[in-house]
Design a protein around this motif. Sequence first.
Motif, short mmCIF file in Angstrom:
data_model
loop_
_atom_site.label_atom_id
_atom_site.label_comp_id
_atom_site.label_asym_id
_atom_site.label_seq_id
_atom_site.Cartn_x
_atom_site.Cartn_y
_atom_site.Cartn_z
N LEU A 118 -14.41 -20.82 52.49
CA LEU A 118 -14.74 -21.49 53.74
C LEU A 118 -15.83 -22.55 53.54
O LEU A 118 -15.90 -23.53 54.30
N PRO A 178 -7.16 -23.23 50.03
CA PRO A 178 -7.57 -23.71 51.36
C PRO A 178 -7.05 -22.75 52.44
O PRO A 178 -5.85 -22.63 52.67
N ARG A 208 -6.99 -22.88 55.52
CA ARG A 208 -6.36 -23.47 56.71
C ARG A 208 -4.83 -23.36 56.66
O ARG A 208 -4.18 -23.43 57.71
N ARG A 211 -3.05 -20.95 59.00
CA ARG A 211 -2.88 -21.19 60.42
C ARG A 211 -1.41 -21.26 60.79
O ARG A 211 -1.05 -21.10 61.96
N SER A 212 -0.58 -21.53 59.80
CA SER A 212 0.86 -21.55 60.02
C SER A 212 1.37 -20.11 60.12
O SER A 212 1.29 -19.35 59.16
#
Length: 326
Positions: A251, A259, A261, A264-265
Amino acid sequence: MSISTKSDRRWSALALIVTAQFMVILDVAIVNVALPSIKSDLGFSQPNLQWVISAYAILFGGTLLLGGRLADLFGRRRLFVFGLGLFALSSLLCGLAWSEGSLITFRAVQGLGGALLAPAALSLLMTTFAEGRERNLALGIYGAASGSGAAAGVLLGGILTSYLSWSWIFFINVPVGIAAIALTPLLLKESRPDLAHRHFDLPGAATVTSGLMLLVYATTRAATHGWTAGTTVALLSGAAALIVAFVVIELRSPSPLLPLRIFRSRTLSGANVAMAIVGAVAFSEFFLLTLYLQDVLHYSAVESGVAFVGFALAVVVTSNIAQIVV
């Protein structure tokens, strides 16, 4: 170069990638049928016998993420060749092993070779085929090879153990690995992502690799010492602490190894959870069923291998149907 020649080269490249991946998955299961012979020849104790498989799994699972990052940094084809070479060399040493300790050590190195090879192979497939029907077909074939490799490993392991010796379940990787290394410069182009920076996330790599390895080690120990044993609880706690540290580092890192992020999917996260469950069930199944077939039902090594043919055929057929659905 004509369009037809380029197409032929792509499918030849796929055959090479699939062969390498098949070999890596094969070696997860090919040892299972040979375990009774290995135990007898090398004088393994029953508790230590599982380490012939666990040593491979710990290094393979623990360093897989690291292998993917190294492929991005140093070149996917380069790491593919290095992983192949390490895998072939360690396979030779496994076949020549003279004791419990030597075989377990060489199996660990073999797992490391597989972890360097596998993510590079998948990345090369993705860069060789453009998104669309051809990539879906290539992924279907790749998935069929990965899924059927374990079942085929049990069958091949039974044949080699019965008619030659257990050493040949490792020796067979050597000529395949050498041939694959020789063909790689002819069929695969070097590829690496266009990164804005090439910094290596050393703290992230250290925490996730050690955390995953400790988690797998704790799981294998729990099978013999129990989940509530003090050592098991301590190991699991240490693994959890390292993985939490990895998340915190990622983070904050300007160049994270993973990563976060991307999770998020929901599609990506769901697919990873599903594959983790399927993998945990499928690969543990081979170990348990192989011992059951030989020790309880008294099947020979060849008979045990043949018993898994239905599984392998089902995977091949279903994988190709799946790519059509996709």
